[in-house]
Design a protein around this motif. Structure first.
Motif, PDB file in Angstrom:
ATOM      1  N   PRO A  28       0.785  -1.234   0.000  1.00  0.00           N
ATOM      2  CA  PRO A  28       0.000   0.000   0.000  1.00  0.00           C
ATOM      3  C   PRO A  28       0.823   1.293   0.000  1.00  0.00           C
ATOM      4  O   PRO A  28       0.457   2.242  -0.698  1.00  0.00           O
ATOM      5  N   ALA A  29       1.914   1.344   0.729  1.00  0.00           N
ATOM      6  CA  ALA A  29       2.723   2.577   0.757  1.00  0.00           C
ATOM      7  C   ALA A  29       3.332   2.866  -0.613  1.00  0.00           C
ATOM      8  O   ALA A  29       3.504   4.036  -0.980  1.00  0.00           O
ATOM      9  N   LEU A  30       3.635   1.819  -1.364  1.00  0.00           N
ATOM     10  CA  LEU A  30       4.184   2.003  -2.703  1.00  0.00           C
ATOM     11  C   LEU A  30       3.071   2.323  -3.701  1.00  0.00           C
ATOM     12  O   LEU A  30       3.238   3.195  -4.560  1.00  0.00           O
ATOM     13  N   ILE A  31       1.938   1.649  -3.593  1.00  0.00           N
ATOM     14  CA  ILE A  31       0.798   1.886  -4.483  1.00  0.00           C
ATOM     15  C   ILE A  31       0.417   3.370  -4.454  1.00  0.00           C
ATOM     16  O   ILE A  31       0.212   3.998  -5.495  1.00  0.00           O
ATOM     17  N   ARG A  32       0.352   3.931  -3.276  1.00  0.00           N
ATOM     18  CA  ARG A  32      -0.052   5.323  -3.104  1.00  0.00           C
ATOM     19  C   ARG A  32       0.851   6.279  -3.896  1.00  0.00           C
ATOM     20  O   ARG A  32       0.414   7.328  -4.360  1.00  0.00           O
ATOM     21  N   GLN A  33       2.129   5.920  -4.070  1.00  0.00           N
ATOM     22  CA  GLN A  33       3.082   6.816  -4.713  1.00  0.00           C
ATOM     23  C   GLN A  33       2.910   6.924  -6.228  1.00  0.00           C
ATOM     24  O   GLN A  33       3.303   7.925  -6.811  1.00  0.00           O
ATOM     25  N   TYR A  34       2.349   5.916  -6.881  1.00  0.00           N
ATOM     26  CA  TYR A  34       2.185   6.000  -8.335  1.00  0.00           C
ATOM     27  C   TYR A  34       0.729   5.887  -8.786  1.00  0.00           C
ATOM     28  O   TYR A  34       0.397   6.216  -9.915  1.00  0.00           O
ATOM     29  N   PHE A  35      -0.173   5.417  -7.913  1.00  0.00           N
ATOM     30  CA  PHE A  35      -1.555   5.136  -8.298  1.00  0.00           C
ATOM     31  C   PHE A  35      -2.475   6.280  -7.881  1.00  0.00           C
ATOM     32  O   PHE A  35      -3.426   6.092  -7.133  1.00  0.00           O
ATOM     33  N   LEU A  36      -2.153   7.469  -8.340  1.00  0.00           N
ATOM     34  CA  LEU A  36      -3.011   8.636  -8.168  1.00  0.00           C
ATOM     35  C   LEU A  36      -3.380   8.895  -6.710  1.00  0.00           C
ATOM     36  O   LEU A  36      -4.478   9.348  -6.407  1.00  0.00           O
ATOM     37  N   GLY A  37      -2.458   8.578  -5.784  1.00  0.00           N
ATOM     38  CA  GLY A  37      -2.673   8.839  -4.359  1.00  0.00           C
ATOM     39  C   GLY A  37      -3.630   7.884  -3.677  1.00  0.00           C
ATOM     40  O   GLY A  37      -4.079   8.140  -2.559  1.00  0.00           O
ATOM     41  N   THR A  38      -3.938   6.776  -4.308  1.00  0.00           N
ATOM     42  CA  THR A  38      -4.909   5.815  -3.774  1.00  0.00           C
ATOM     43  C   THR A  38      -4.368   5.075  -2.552  1.00  0.00           C
ATOM     44  O   THR A  38      -3.237   4.594  -2.558  1.00  0.00           O
ATOM     45  N   ASN A  39      -5.193   4.992  -1.526  1.00  0.00           N
ATOM     46  CA  ASN A  39      -4.892   4.183  -0.341  1.00  0.00           C
ATOM     47  C   ASN A  39      -5.594   2.843  -0.506  1.00  0.00           C
ATOM     48  O   ASN A  39      -6.808   2.795  -0.661  1.00  0.00           O
ATOM     49  N   VAL A  40      -4.821   1.756  -0.461  1.00  0.00           N
ATOM     50  CA  VAL A  40      -5.374   0.414  -0.631  1.00  0.00           C
ATOM     51  C   VAL A  40      -5.289  -0.332   0.690  1.00  0.00           C
ATOM     52  O   VAL A  40      -4.252  -0.304   1.354  1.00  0.00           O
ATOM     53  N   GLN A  41      -6.390  -0.994   1.052  1.00  0.00           N
ATOM     54  CA  GLN A  41      -6.406  -1.836   2.245  1.00  0.00           C
ATOM     55  C   GLN A  41      -6.937  -3.210   1.872  1.00  0.00           C
ATOM     56  O   GLN A  41      -8.033  -3.329   1.318  1.00  0.00           O
ATOM     57  N   THR A  42      -6.142  -4.241   2.177  1.00  0.00           N
ATOM     58  CA  THR A  42      -6.550  -5.622   1.932  1.00  0.00           C
ATOM     59  C   THR A  42      -5.534  -6.564   2.563  1.00  0.00           C
ATOM     60  O   THR A  42      -4.437  -6.149   2.930  1.00  0.00           O
ATOM     61  N   THR A  43      -5.905  -7.834   2.641  1.00  0.00           N
ATOM     62  CA  THR A  43      -4.976  -8.876   3.107  1.00  0.00           C
ATOM     63  C   THR A  43      -4.286  -9.559   1.928  1.00  0.00           C
ATOM     64  O   THR A  43      -3.363 -10.331   2.133  1.00  0.00           O
ATOM     65  N   TRP A  44      -4.796  -9.326   0.704  1.00  0.00           N
ATOM     66  CA  TRP A  44      -4.336 -10.003  -0.518  1.00  0.00           C
ATOM     67  C   TRP A  44      -4.650 -11.494  -0.497  1.00  0.00           C
ATOM     68  O   TRP A  44      -4.026 -12.269  -1.198  1.00  0.00           O
ATOM     69  N   LYS A  45      -5.631 -11.898   0.287  1.00  0.00           N
ATOM     70  CA  LYS A  45      -6.042 -13.301   0.313  1.00  0.00           C
ATOM     71  C   LYS A  45      -7.348 -13.451  -0.475  1.00  0.00           C
ATOM     72  O   LYS A  45      -8.285 -12.683  -0.272  1.00  0.00           O
ATOM     73  N   PRO A  46      -7.428 -14.461  -1.367  1.00  0.00           N
ATOM     74  CA  PRO A  46      -8.655 -14.667  -2.136  1.00  0.00           C
ATOM     75  C   PRO A  46      -9.878 -14.746  -1.232  1.00  0.00           C
ATOM     76  O   PRO A  46      -9.865 -15.404  -0.187  1.00  0.00           O
ATOM     77  N   GLY A  47     -10.917 -14.028  -1.652  1.00  0.00           N
ATOM     78  CA  GLY A  47     -12.164 -13.979  -0.904  1.00  0.00           C
ATOM     79  C   GLY A  47     -12.242 -12.804   0.057  1.00  0.00           C
ATOM     80  O   GLY A  47     -13.330 -12.461   0.521  1.00  0.00           O
ATOM     81  N   ASP A  48     -11.099 -12.184   0.372  1.00  0.00           N
ATOM     82  CA  ASP A  48     -11.094 -11.050   1.301  1.00  0.00           C
ATOM     83  C   ASP A  48     -11.386  -9.742   0.568  1.00  0.00           C
ATOM     84  O   ASP A  48     -11.127  -9.615  -0.638  1.00  0.00           O
ATOM     85  N   PRO A  49     -11.897  -8.744   1.301  1.00  0.00           N
ATOM     86  CA  PRO A  49     -12.215  -7.464   0.678  1.00  0.00           C
ATOM     87  C   PRO A  49     -10.966  -6.639   0.362  1.00  0.00           C
ATOM     88  O   PRO A  49      -9.902  -6.856   0.946  1.00  0.00           O
ATOM     89  N   ILE A  50     -11.143  -5.699  -0.564  1.00  0.00           N
ATOM     90  CA  ILE A  50     -10.131  -4.704  -0.872  1.00  0.00           C
ATOM     91  C   ILE A  50     -10.851  -3.366  -0.979  1.00  0.00           C
ATOM     92  O   ILE A  50     -11.969  -3.301  -1.516  1.00  0.00           O
ATOM     93  N   THR A  51     -10.260  -2.330  -0.399  1.00  0.00           N
ATOM     94  CA  THR A  51     -10.832  -0.997  -0.537  1.00  0.00           C
ATOM     95  C   THR A  51      -9.775  -0.064  -1.119  1.00  0.00           C
ATOM     96  O   THR A  51      -8.580  -0.222  -0.883  1.00  0.00           O
ATOM     97  N   TYR A  52     -10.265   0.880  -1.899  1.00  0.00           N
ATOM     98  CA  TYR A  52      -9.436   1.914  -2.513  1.00  0.00           C
ATOM     99  C   TYR A  52     -10.048   3.241  -2.094  1.00  0.00           C
ATOM    100  O   TYR A  52     -11.233   3.469  -2.326  1.00  0.00           O
ATOM    101  N   SER A  53      -9.260   4.098  -1.467  1.00  0.00           N
ATOM    102  CA  SER A  53      -9.808   5.383  -1.051  1.00  0.00           C
ATOM    103  C   SER A  53      -8.812   6.492  -1.330  1.00  0.00           C
ATOM    104  O   SER A  53      -7.614   6.256  -1.493  1.00  0.00           O
TER     105      SER A  53
END
Length: 149
Positions: A28-53
């Protein structure tokens, strides 16, 4: 609807090893730097939720989805729904988003495929957005700054 019509795709070659690209796609700390400031939260486990804010054009947003498949350094597949579409939060209004990594000599080819688009215009807009994100990813990973993984 023909599958070809509903799919947006973008690819780029990155002068970085696959493990470095994978970290940029999943930390997530790296994603935020190139993905238009997006904050990502997830476990990266299939079936689990992911949020982008974050904030886009001065407006806060929170998109969501589910992790569908994770094959480290090869494939990451999620669903994605954005309330900003104005469409109801029902399964038929979720996109599928696949991030695919492949070796290409000493580079890594990154391909993003977004499925379940509703129109040719949405395909074109989504592909343009993914090209921007991929260009940002490339610049981020190929920069000499200490911020890159």
């Amino acid at each position: 609807m023909n599958a070809d019509v509903s799919v947006a795709q973008a690819s780029i070659e990155v002068a970085a090893p696959r493990d470095k690209v994978w970290r940029a796609l999943t930390e997530p700390a790296l994603i935020r730097q190139y993905f238009l400031g997006t904050n990502v939260q997830t476990t990266w486990k299939p079936g689990d939720p992911i949020t982008y804010s974050g904030e886009y054009n001065g407006k806060a947003y929170e998109d969501k989805g589910t992790i569908l498949e994770v094959e480290p350094k090869v494939l990451l597949k999620t669903t994605h729904y954005s309330p900003t579409t104005g469409l109801p939060d029902v399964p038929g209004n979720y996109h599928t988003v696949e991030y695919r990594l492949a070796d290409d000599g000493d580079h890594t080819k990154v391909t993003i495929v977004q499925g379940n688009n509703k129109s040719t215009e949405e395909v074109e807009q989504s592909a343009a957005t993914w090209r921007l994100v991929l260009q940002n990813l490339k610049e981020f990973l190929e920069s000499d700054t200490s911020h890159a993984p």
